[in-house]
Design a protein around this motif. Structure first.
Motif, short mmCIF file in Angstrom:
data_model
loop_
_atom_site.label_atom_id
_atom_site.label_comp_id
_atom_site.label_asym_id
_atom_site.label_seq_id
_atom_site.Cartn_x
_atom_site.Cartn_y
_atom_site.Cartn_z
N TYR A 42 -2.69 1.89 14.94
CA TYR A 42 -1.72 2.81 14.35
C TYR A 42 -2.14 3.28 12.96
O TYR A 42 -1.78 4.38 12.55
N ARG A 43 -2.91 2.48 12.25
CA ARG A 43 -3.47 2.97 10.98
C ARG A 43 -4.42 4.13 11.24
O ARG A 43 -4.48 5.08 10.47
N ASP A 48 0.79 4.26 7.31
CA ASP A 48 0.47 3.46 6.13
C ASP A 48 1.09 2.08 6.30
O ASP A 48 2.23 1.84 5.89
N ILE A 49 0.33 1.17 6.89
CA ILE A 49 0.81 -0.19 7.16
C ILE A 49 0.01 -1.14 6.28
O ILE A 49 -1.22 -1.16 6.35
N PRO A 50 0.68 -1.93 5.44
CA PRO A 50 -0.05 -2.82 4.54
C PRO A 50 -0.89 -3.85 5.29
O PRO A 50 -0.51 -4.32 6.36
N ALA A 56 1.60 -11.15 9.91
CA ALA A 56 3.05 -11.36 9.99
C ALA A 56 3.53 -11.32 11.46
O ALA A 56 2.93 -10.65 12.28
N PRO A 57 4.60 -12.02 11.77
CA PRO A 57 5.15 -11.97 13.12
C PRO A 57 5.95 -10.69 13.38
O PRO A 57 6.24 -10.35 14.52
N HIS A 58 6.32 -9.99 12.31
CA HIS A 58 7.08 -8.73 12.41
C HIS A 58 6.49 -7.78 11.37
O HIS A 58 6.24 -8.17 10.23
N ALA A 59 6.28 -6.54 11.77
CA ALA A 59 5.81 -5.51 10.84
C ALA A 59 6.55 -4.23 11.14
O ALA A 59 6.94 -3.98 12.28
N GLU A 60 6.75 -3.42 10.11
CA GLU A 60 7.38 -2.12 10.34
C GLU A 60 6.95 -1.14 9.27
O GLU A 60 6.52 -1.51 8.19
N VAL A 61 7.09 0.14 9.63
CA VAL A 61 6.75 1.23 8.72
C VAL A 61 7.82 2.30 8.91
O VAL A 61 8.34 2.48 10.01
N THR A 62 8.16 2.98 7.82
CA THR A 62 9.14 4.06 7.89
C THR A 62 8.40 5.39 7.93
O THR A 62 7.56 5.66 7.08
#
Length: 153
Positions: A42-43, A48-50, A56-62
């Motif tokens: 997805y990057r 823009d995902i750090p 991490a077990p959970h990640a999100e982007v707005t």
């Protein structure tokens, strides 16, 4: 006029007492078996995902419109739904990314394939007036790449 559409036996009508404000669409959630590979994919599509999200077990982007895209590991989902298994097969869900122009669809598709991303459908001019291509993320979800054709309305 018949009342056959009503609930029977004086049961409460579904939705009675619910808030009058409609809910707002906010998040698309996906489950991944490989967080680092999925986030790297997805990057490549411009999100823009750090980097720290990879572990991490959970990640999100707005996204630009405020809608969030989130990923959870299989273990996170199993903690909420014991015995849950990752679905297999086609048609689980699809996301679409708009490209700047039709040639950008072809370029991005070629770049993704060169990086080892599986192509699900080579670029084509769709009858609905868009240049279109389909790839798969690391979990087999289809991701559409599209741009309006120059003569499309």
């Amino acid at each position: 006029m018949s009342d056959s559409f009503k609930t029977c036996g004086g049961a409460a009508v579904y939705g009675a007492g619910m808030a009058t404000t409609a809910p707002r669409f906010d998040l698309v959630g996906m489950v991944t078996k490989d967080m680092p590979a999925t986030l790297a994919f997805y990057r490549r599509l411009g999100l823009d995902i750090p980097a720290e999200a990879d572990t991490a077990p959970h990640a999100e982007v707005t996204g630009p419109g405020g809608v969030r895209l989130a990923w959870d590991t299989v273990d996170v989902i199993r903690s909420m739904h014991p015995g849950w298994e990752l679905p297999t097969g086609e048609g689980r869900m699809s996301l679409a990314f708009r490209c700047e122009n039709p040639s950008a669809v072809d370029t991005l598709y070629a770049e993704l394939l060169a990086a080892g991303v599986p192509g699900a459908r080579d670029p084509w001019d769709a009858f609905w007036g868009q240049r279109y291509a389909v790839v798969e993320d690391p979990d087999g979800n289809t991701v559409d790449l599209f741009a309006p054709l120059p003569d499309a309305p």
